[in-house]
Design a protein around this motif. Structure first.
Motif, PDB file in Angstrom:
ATOM      1  N   UNK A  18       0.808  -1.212   0.000  1.00  0.00           N
ATOM      2  CA  UNK A  18       0.000   0.000   0.000  1.00  0.00           C
ATOM      3  C   UNK A  18       0.837   1.256   0.000  1.00  0.00           C
ATOM      4  N   UNK A  19       2.111   1.124  -0.385  1.00  0.00           N
ATOM      5  CA  UNK A  19       3.040   2.266  -0.404  1.00  0.00           C
ATOM      6  C   UNK A  19       3.132   2.944   0.958  1.00  0.00           C
ATOM      7  N   UNK A  20       3.351   2.142   1.993  1.00  0.00           N
ATOM      8  CA  UNK A  20       3.488   2.665   3.349  1.00  0.00           C
ATOM      9  C   UNK A  20       4.863   2.316   3.890  1.00  0.00           C
ATOM     10  N   UNK A  21       5.378   3.138   4.798  1.00  0.00           N
ATOM     11  CA  UNK A  21       6.655   2.890   5.449  1.00  0.00           C
ATOM     12  C   UNK A  21       6.398   2.123   6.738  1.00  0.00           C
ATOM     13  N   UNK A  22       7.142   1.026   6.929  1.00  0.00           N
ATOM     14  CA  UNK A  22       6.981   0.207   8.123  1.00  0.00           C
ATOM     15  C   UNK A  22       8.093   0.401   9.140  1.00  0.00           C
ATOM     16  N   UNK A  23       8.946   1.415   8.960  1.00  0.00           N
ATOM     17  CA  UNK A  23      10.038   1.658   9.904  1.00  0.00           C
ATOM     18  C   UNK A  23       9.503   2.136  11.249  1.00  0.00           C
ATOM     19  N   UNK A  24      10.151   1.700  12.312  1.00  0.00           N
ATOM     20  CA  UNK A  24       9.748   2.149  13.648  1.00  0.00           C
ATOM     21  C   UNK A  24      10.149   3.588  13.898  1.00  0.00           C
ATOM     22  N   UNK A  25      11.240   4.027  13.275  1.00  0.00           N
ATOM     23  CA  UNK A  25      11.710   5.402  13.402  1.00  0.00           C
ATOM     24  C   UNK A  25      12.055   5.917  12.017  1.00  0.00           C
ATOM     25  N   UNK A  26      11.863   7.221  11.802  1.00  0.00           N
ATOM     26  CA  UNK A  26      12.147   7.844  10.511  1.00  0.00           C
ATOM     27  C   UNK A  26      12.973   9.098  10.768  1.00  0.00           C
ATOM     28  N   UNK A  27      14.070   9.237  10.026  1.00  0.00           N
ATOM     29  CA  UNK A  27      14.928  10.402  10.167  1.00  0.00           C
ATOM     30  C   UNK A  27      14.548  11.439   9.121  1.00  0.00           C
ATOM     31  N   UNK A  28      14.233  12.650   9.586  1.00  0.00           N
ATOM     32  CA  UNK A  28      13.900  13.753   8.695  1.00  0.00           C
ATOM     33  C   UNK A  28      14.986  14.811   8.851  1.00  0.00           C
ATOM     34  N   UNK A  29      15.544  15.239   7.723  1.00  0.00           N
ATOM     35  CA  UNK A  29      16.587  16.257   7.734  1.00  0.00           C
ATOM     36  C   UNK A  29      16.169  17.412   6.842  1.00  0.00           C
ATOM     37  N   UNK A  30      16.932  18.481   6.909  1.00  0.00           N
ATOM     38  CA  UNK A  30      16.676  19.599   6.017  1.00  0.00           C
ATOM     39  C   UNK A  30      17.037  19.185   4.596  1.00  0.00           C
ATOM     40  N   UNK A  31      16.421  19.821   3.643  1.00  0.00           N
ATOM     41  CA  UNK A  31      16.653  19.517   2.239  1.00  0.00           C
ATOM     42  C   UNK A  31      17.527  20.613   1.641  1.00  0.00           C
ATOM     43  N   UNK A  32      18.787  20.317   1.306  1.00  0.00           N
ATOM     44  CA  UNK A  32      19.665  21.364   0.784  1.00  0.00           C
ATOM     45  C   UNK A  32      19.215  21.927  -0.562  1.00  0.00           C
ATOM     46  N   UNK A  33      18.319  21.219  -1.242  1.00  0.00           N
ATOM     47  CA  UNK A  33      17.842  21.675  -2.545  1.00  0.00           C
ATOM     48  C   UNK A  33      16.502  22.398  -2.455  1.00  0.00           C
ATOM     49  N   UNK A  34      15.934  22.486  -1.264  1.00  0.00           N
ATOM     50  CA  UNK A  34      14.611  23.080  -1.100  1.00  0.00           C
ATOM     51  C   UNK A  34      14.557  24.524  -1.575  1.00  0.00           C
TER      52      UNK A  34
END
Length: 74
Positions: A18-34
């Motif tokens: 179903x296109x879902x993430x099953x990770x217990x933790x997810x790392x979010x960082x800044x996007x240098x290209x944003x």
């Protein structure tokens, strides 16, 4: 309640049906290209996030997710 994280990178270890993430933790960082884009991406892409699209990556640098880990080939 945990948030539902949608993911199209189907060759990731944590990718679930179903296109879902099953990770217990997810790392979010800044996007240098944003700064190159003048949009708020999350609101633009949310509507089609549930589409059954399977993308592939070799390493996390090729994704917008630092949690990405390629599935081991059998």
């Amino acid at each position: 309640m945990s948030p539902i994280v949608h993911c199209r990178v189907s060759n990731c270890t944590f990718w679930a049906e179903g296109n879902k993430c099953g990770a217990e933790e997810i790392l979010v960082e800044t996007d240098p290209y944003a700064a190159d884009y003048d949009i708020e991406a999350s609101s633009e892409w949310h509507a089609d996030a549930k589409e059954d699209v399977h993308e592939h990556a070799e390493q996390s640098a090729e994704t917008c997710c630092q949690t990405f880990k390629p599935k081991k080939e059998h």
